[in-house]
Design a protein around this motif. Structure first.
Motif, PDB file in Angstrom:
ATOM      1  N   ASN A 129       0.566  -1.305  -0.017  1.00  0.00           N
ATOM      2  CA  ASN A 129       0.092   0.252   0.242  1.00  0.00           C
ATOM      3  C   ASN A 129       0.688   1.242  -0.047  1.00  0.00           C
ATOM      4  O   ASN A 129       0.702   2.181  -0.254  1.00  0.00           O
ATOM      5  N   LYS A 130       1.282   0.960   0.463  1.00  0.00           N
ATOM      6  CA  LYS A 130       2.458   2.140   0.891  1.00  0.00           C
ATOM      7  C   LYS A 130       3.580   2.887  -0.597  1.00  0.00           C
ATOM      8  O   LYS A 130       3.505   4.214  -1.068  1.00  0.00           O
ATOM      9  N   TRP A 131       3.871   1.242  -1.005  1.00  0.00           N
ATOM     10  CA  TRP A 131       4.696   1.611  -2.117  1.00  0.00           C
ATOM     11  C   TRP A 131       3.616   2.055  -3.762  1.00  0.00           C
ATOM     12  O   TRP A 131       3.944   3.058  -3.822  1.00  0.00           O
ATOM     13  N   LEU A 144       0.665   4.117  -2.877  1.00  0.00           N
ATOM     14  CA  LEU A 144       0.620   5.152  -2.660  1.00  0.00           C
ATOM     15  C   LEU A 144       2.110   6.668  -2.903  1.00  0.00           C
ATOM     16  O   LEU A 144       1.088   7.697  -3.677  1.00  0.00           O
ATOM     17  N   ASP A 145       2.797   6.103  -2.800  1.00  0.00           N
ATOM     18  CA  ASP A 145       3.674   6.678  -3.078  1.00  0.00           C
ATOM     19  C   ASP A 145       4.082   6.961  -4.261  1.00  0.00           C
ATOM     20  O   ASP A 145       4.379   7.872  -5.117  1.00  0.00           O
ATOM     21  N   ASP A 174      -9.536   3.636  -3.291  1.00  0.00           N
ATOM     22  CA  ASP A 174      -9.176   2.344  -1.803  1.00  0.00           C
ATOM     23  C   ASP A 174      -9.734   1.186  -2.197  1.00  0.00           C
ATOM     24  O   ASP A 174      -8.748   0.210  -1.423  1.00  0.00           O
ATOM     25  N   GLY A 184       1.551  11.948  -9.774  1.00  0.00           N
ATOM     26  CA  GLY A 184       0.287  13.211  -8.800  1.00  0.00           C
ATOM     27  C   GLY A 184      -0.950  13.186  -9.349  1.00  0.00           C
ATOM     28  O   GLY A 184      -2.339  13.249 -10.191  1.00  0.00           O
ATOM     29  N   ASP A 224      -4.469  10.186  -8.417  1.00  0.00           N
ATOM     30  CA  ASP A 224      -5.704   9.511  -7.080  1.00  0.00           C
ATOM     31  C   ASP A 224      -5.607   8.306  -6.764  1.00  0.00           C
ATOM     32  O   ASP A 224      -5.862   7.610  -8.105  1.00  0.00           O
ATOM     33  N   VAL A 225      -5.684   8.433  -5.732  1.00  0.00           N
ATOM     34  CA  VAL A 225      -5.834   5.701  -5.852  1.00  0.00           C
ATOM     35  C   VAL A 225      -7.005   5.836  -5.011  1.00  0.00           C
ATOM     36  O   VAL A 225      -7.270   5.842  -3.907  1.00  0.00           O
ATOM     37  N   ALA A 243       1.542   6.483  -7.160  1.00  0.00           N
ATOM     38  CA  ALA A 243       0.415   7.192  -7.579  1.00  0.00           C
ATOM     39  C   ALA A 243       0.854   8.719  -7.000  1.00  0.00           C
ATOM     40  O   ALA A 243       0.875   9.405  -7.434  1.00  0.00           O
ATOM     41  N   ASN A 244       1.204   8.799  -6.164  1.00  0.00           N
ATOM     42  CA  ASN A 244       1.651  10.752  -5.265  1.00  0.00           C
ATOM     43  C   ASN A 244       2.127  10.759  -6.395  1.00  0.00           C
ATOM     44  O   ASN A 244       2.788  12.346  -6.678  1.00  0.00           O
ATOM     45  N   ASP A 245       3.601  10.264  -6.854  1.00  0.00           N
ATOM     46  CA  ASP A 245       4.634  10.784  -7.797  1.00  0.00           C
ATOM     47  C   ASP A 245       4.678  11.270  -8.469  1.00  0.00           C
ATOM     48  O   ASP A 245       4.660  12.023  -9.823  1.00  0.00           O
TER      49      ASP A 245
END
Length: 171
Positions: free
Chosen positions: A79-81, A83-84, A95, A90, A92-93, A86-88
């Motif tokens: 999940n962290k990977w 989210l990171d 749930d 730009g 949205d993820v 997706a954040n990089d």
């Protein structure tokens, strides 16, 4: 038999090989084929079967706990990977794209989580008292009593104490 990995000052840890008396000859052959004649350097450590069964119970509980923790840890890392990444990018993820924990899973997953939680408490209680060879009988003989007291003193520094606030009251 037990031995250290590595040589001299570079030796790290201790490995233990538990061998039943019936398998000792085959184990010795394997050791000699791997280590040559050096395998005779193994020291024998006799383990009381009553203590071994208590150790097996504790190891079984620890296995349940580790299995559950590993599953939760893997889901968290994925999940962290995601989210990171997706954040990089730009993005949205949703749930629904995230890995769920055991509690969010089906009935079997939730049961695994509950069993691991129970195992954790049971293991905590077992670790709060030293393993004993004898749990029965009204009286210990004089020699047995001395041996038991000596064993208790030897293991006392390694016994994990229960915290006062976490004890459950008996109904």
């Amino acid at each position: 038999f037990y031995f250290q990995r590595g040589m001299g000052e570079k030796a790290v840890g201790t490995s233990i090989s538990l061998v039943a008396p019936a398998e000792e000859r085959e184990h010795q052959k394997i050791c000699q084929s791997v280590l040559g004649e050096e395998s005779n350097k193994f020291e024998q450590a006799h383990i009381d079967g009553r203590l071994l069964s208590e150790a097996q119970e504790r190891a079984s509980l620890a296995t349940k706990i580790v299995s559950c923790n590993d599953f939760e840890s893997q889901a968290s890392k994925k999940n962290k990977w995601l989210l990171d990444a997706a954040n990089d990018a730009g993005l949205d993820v949703d749930d629904s794209m995230l890995e769920s924990s055991l509690l969010d899973g089906d009935k079997r997953d939730r049961q695994r989580f509950i069993e691991a939680k129970r195992a954790k408490e049971q293991l905590r209680q077992l670790l709060a008292k030293p393993m004993r060879k004898q749990h029965f009988g009204k009286f210990l003989s004089g020699a047995g009593l001395r041996e038991s007291i000596k064993a208790e003193k030897e293991v006392k520094p390694f016994v994990v104490k229960l915290k006062n606030g976490k004890r459950k009251k008996k109904a």
